[in-house]
Design a protein around this motif. Structure first.
Motif, short mmCIF file in Angstrom:
data_model
loop_
_atom_site.label_atom_id
_atom_site.label_comp_id
_atom_site.label_asym_id
_atom_site.label_seq_id
_atom_site.Cartn_x
_atom_site.Cartn_y
_atom_site.Cartn_z
N GLY A 10 0.80 -1.21 0.00
CA GLY A 10 0.00 0.00 0.00
C GLY A 10 0.84 1.26 0.00
N TYR A 11 0.37 2.26 0.76
CA TYR A 11 0.95 3.60 0.67
C TYR A 11 1.29 4.17 2.05
CZ TYR A 11 -0.87 3.30 -4.05
OH TYR A 11 -1.13 2.88 -5.33
N ASN A 12 2.31 4.99 2.08
CA ASN A 12 2.63 5.77 3.27
C ASN A 12 1.68 6.96 3.40
OD1 ASN A 12 5.09 4.40 4.27
ND2 ASN A 12 5.91 4.99 2.27
N MET A 13 1.81 7.71 4.50
CA MET A 13 0.94 8.86 4.72
C MET A 13 1.09 9.91 3.62
SD MET A 13 1.12 7.24 7.73
CE MET A 13 2.60 7.79 8.56
N ASN A 14 2.29 10.01 3.02
CA ASN A 14 2.51 10.99 1.96
C ASN A 14 2.18 10.44 0.58
OD1 ASN A 14 4.58 9.22 1.44
ND2 ASN A 14 6.24 10.68 1.82
N ALA A 15 1.50 9.29 0.55
CA ALA A 15 1.04 8.64 -0.68
C ALA A 15 2.14 7.96 -1.48
CB ALA A 15 0.28 9.61 -1.58
N SER A 16 3.34 7.86 -0.93
CA SER A 16 4.41 7.12 -1.61
C SER A 16 4.21 5.62 -1.42
CB SER A 16 5.77 7.54 -1.06
OG SER A 16 5.87 7.25 0.32
N PRO A 17 4.52 4.81 -2.43
CA PRO A 17 4.32 3.36 -2.32
C PRO A 17 5.23 2.74 -1.26
CG PRO A 17 4.60 4.03 -4.61
CD PRO A 17 4.98 5.21 -3.77
N ARG A 18 4.71 1.75 -0.55
CA ARG A 18 5.49 1.05 0.46
C ARG A 18 6.20 -0.18 -0.10
NH1 ARG A 18 2.48 -0.85 5.08
NH2 ARG A 18 4.37 -0.50 6.31
N GLY A 19 5.92 -0.52 -1.35
CA GLY A 19 6.64 -1.62 -1.98
C GLY A 19 5.91 -2.95 -1.91
N TYR A 20 6.59 -3.98 -2.37
CA TYR A 20 6.01 -5.31 -2.48
C TYR A 20 6.85 -6.33 -1.70
CZ TYR A 20 3.52 -3.26 -6.46
OH TYR A 20 2.75 -2.46 -7.26
N LYS A 21 6.19 -7.41 -1.31
CA LYS A 21 6.86 -8.56 -0.71
C LYS A 21 6.30 -9.84 -1.32
CE LYS A 21 9.43 -6.42 2.41
NZ LYS A 21 10.92 -6.43 2.37
N LYS A 22 7.20 -10.79 -1.57
CA LYS A 22 6.80 -12.15 -1.90
C LYS A 22 6.74 -12.95 -0.60
CE LYS A 22 9.90 -13.18 -5.18
NZ LYS A 22 10.52 -13.86 -6.34
N ILE A 23 5.65 -13.70 -0.41
CA ILE A 23 5.43 -14.38 0.87
C ILE A 23 5.03 -15.83 0.63
CG2 ILE A 23 4.11 -14.35 3.02
CD1 ILE A 23 3.48 -11.38 2.43
N LEU A 24 5.67 -16.70 1.37
CA LEU A 24 5.31 -18.12 1.38
C LEU A 24 4.90 -18.49 2.80
CD1 LEU A 24 5.24 -20.76 -0.31
CD2 LEU A 24 7.58 -21.20 0.48
N ILE A 25 3.70 -19.03 2.97
CA ILE A 25 3.24 -19.47 4.29
C ILE A 25 3.71 -20.92 4.45
CG2 ILE A 25 1.30 -19.63 5.88
CD1 ILE A 25 1.78 -16.84 4.68
N ASP A 26 4.74 -21.10 5.25
CA ASP A 26 5.35 -22.42 5.38
C ASP A 26 4.57 -23.34 6.32
OD1 ASP A 26 7.68 -21.76 3.77
OD2 ASP A 26 8.29 -20.50 5.45
N THR A 27 4.18 -22.81 7.48
CA THR A 27 3.58 -23.63 8.53
C THR A 27 2.62 -22.80 9.36
OG1 THR A 27 5.63 -24.93 8.73
CG2 THR A 27 4.07 -25.08 10.56
N VAL A 28 1.55 -23.43 9.83
CA VAL A 28 0.73 -22.86 10.90
C VAL A 28 0.33 -24.02 11.81
CG1 VAL A 28 -1.39 -23.01 9.51
CG2 VAL A 28 -1.30 -21.51 11.51
N ASN A 29 0.49 -23.80 13.11
CA ASN A 29 0.06 -24.79 14.09
C ASN A 29 -0.56 -24.06 15.28
OD1 ASN A 29 2.25 -23.96 15.80
ND2 ASN A 29 3.62 -25.37 14.71
N THR A 30 -0.75 -24.75 16.38
CA THR A 30 -1.43 -24.14 17.53
C THR A 30 -0.60 -23.06 18.20
OG1 THR A 30 -0.59 -25.87 19.00
CG2 THR A 30 -2.76 -26.24 17.99
N GLU A 31 0.70 -23.03 17.94
CA GLU A 31 1.58 -22.09 18.63
C GLU A 31 2.10 -20.96 17.77
OE1 GLU A 31 4.78 -24.19 20.44
OE2 GLU A 31 3.48 -25.40 21.74
N TYR A 32 2.32 -21.21 16.49
CA TYR A 32 2.97 -20.19 15.67
C TYR A 32 2.69 -20.40 14.18
CZ TYR A 32 6.50 -23.82 14.82
OH TYR A 32 7.14 -24.99 14.46
N TYR A 33 3.00 -19.35 13.42
CA TYR A 33 3.08 -19.40 11.96
C TYR A 33 4.57 -19.32 11.60
CZ TYR A 33 -1.83 -17.77 12.05
OH TYR A 33 -3.16 -17.61 12.29
N GLN A 34 4.93 -19.93 10.51
CA GLN A 34 6.26 -19.71 9.94
C GLN A 34 6.08 -19.25 8.51
OE1 GLN A 34 9.37 -22.23 11.03
NE2 GLN A 34 10.79 -21.52 9.47
N ILE A 35 6.71 -18.11 8.18
CA ILE A 35 6.61 -17.58 6.82
C ILE A 35 8.01 -17.29 6.29
CG2 ILE A 35 4.36 -16.54 7.34
CD1 ILE A 35 5.76 -13.78 7.27
N SER A 36 8.12 -17.33 4.98
CA SER A 36 9.33 -16.88 4.29
C SER A 36 8.93 -15.73 3.38
CB SER A 36 9.94 -18.01 3.45
OG SER A 36 10.27 -19.12 4.27
#
Length: 318
Positions: free
Chosen positions: A134-160
């Motif tokens: 999305g955008y910062n307060m001054n309307a400049s772009p905040r950029g992109y991220k590539k995300i892989l959801i590796d694991t989710v269990n009762t205690e935590y998520y692991q992402i790359s």
């Protein structure tokens, strides 16, 4: 003898009625409050109805993702206040270079339906995601991220995650904080951050958020308004005057657990005057997480020196 028994029974019943009186429901005082979002809407403000107090606030760019904190939770939310969006990518390697212009984007539904999140049920997917931050307060772009959801269990998520060009690759565990509904994570900090107050400490959040329209040209738009906490019920009324609504009228209203019932359209922007006006005919009746009822009406969107971003309202416990 029968007459004596009847007289004693009547006396007993009369005493019982006087010992269990039906007390009227006394309303609270009408209180006035004003929330500072600032002229660039930088703040997210968590508010409690029962105390008529701000519980906490944060800069809206302080976080990027929120992870459902319950032991069985798996849902992931994006930062609606920065106009974030998500695209799901399948059948190509994570390391591939992708052009955001070629992707199909999705947004979370502001009604809070966890089956309508942009991430969806990642547990049954084999691909990865591109996050437009999305955008910062001054309307400049905040950029992109590539995300892989590796694991989710009762205690935590692991992402790359990485940047689009595969730089700044990280793999992190995000432990569930079960004091809050959603555990917040910041890419800037590469760690969890404290955003939401404890689950039962707040009822409303004053914030910018992404509203979805049934429009293929402009399907999503950034608005400024109010969202409710989960398990807070809200009804909207335009029939009765604010002053006339009482506790005895609760059954007249249709309550919803959608988080965006209060929303943004209690105000309207005029392109002719370049200013917002308040619709004072709308009253919101709210049942908080402690099962108390309140009525709320907006009065203004400006502070005393005419700056926008300062919603003012009156509130009364019914």
């Amino acid at each position: 003898m029968k007459g004596l028994l009847l007289l004693m029974l009547l006396i007993f019943i009369s005493c019982e009625k006087s010992e269990i009186p039906i007390l009227p429901h006394n309303p609270g005082d009408i209180l006035i409050n004003q929330i500072e979002l600032s002229t660039d809407y930088r703040f997210q403000v968590f508010y409690d109805l029962g105390t008529n107090m701000k519980i906490s606030q944060n800069i809206k760019t302080d976080w990027d993702l929120q992870f459902e904190s319950s032991s069985e939770g798996f849902h992931i939310l994006i930062n609606s206040s920065t106009f974030s969006a998500v695209s799901y990518v399948n059948d190509v390697p994570f390391s591939d270079n992708l052009n955001p212009a070629d992707l199909i984007w999705s947004w979370d539904n502001a009604n809070g339906d966890l089956d309508s999140t942009a991430f969806g049920d990642h547990r049954i997917k084999t691909g990865f995601y591109i996050l437009d931050r999305g955008y910062n307060m001054n309307a400049s772009p905040r950029g992109y991220k590539k995300i892989l959801i590796d694991t989710v269990n009762t205690e935590y998520y692991q992402i790359s995650y990485s940047n689009l060009d595969n730089s700044d690759f990280n793999s992190v565990k995000i432990y569930k904080d079960q004091d809050v509904s959603f555990t917040s994570f910041s890419f800037e900090q590469n760690n969890t951050v404290s955003i939401q107050p404890p689950i039962d400490d707040w009822d409303l959040i004053f914030t910018q958020y992404t509203h979805l329209f049934n429009d293929t040209i402009t399907p999503a738009y950034l608005v400024t308004g109010v969202l409710s906490n989960y398990n807070v019920l809200v009804a909207q009324d335009t029939v009765y005057d604010f002053e006339d609504i009482t506790y005895d009228m609760i059954s007249n209203f249709l309550f919803s657990n959608d988080c965006n019932i209060i929303g943004y359209d209690w105000k309207e922007y005029s392109f002719d005057s370049g200013a917002f006006t308040i619709n004072s005919l709308i009253t919101y009746i709210i049942k908080d997480r402690q099962e108390r009822y309140f009525k709320l009406r907006f009065l203004d969107f400006y502070n005393d020196i005419g700056e926008k971003g300062y919603p003012k309202f009156e509130i009364q416990e019914l």
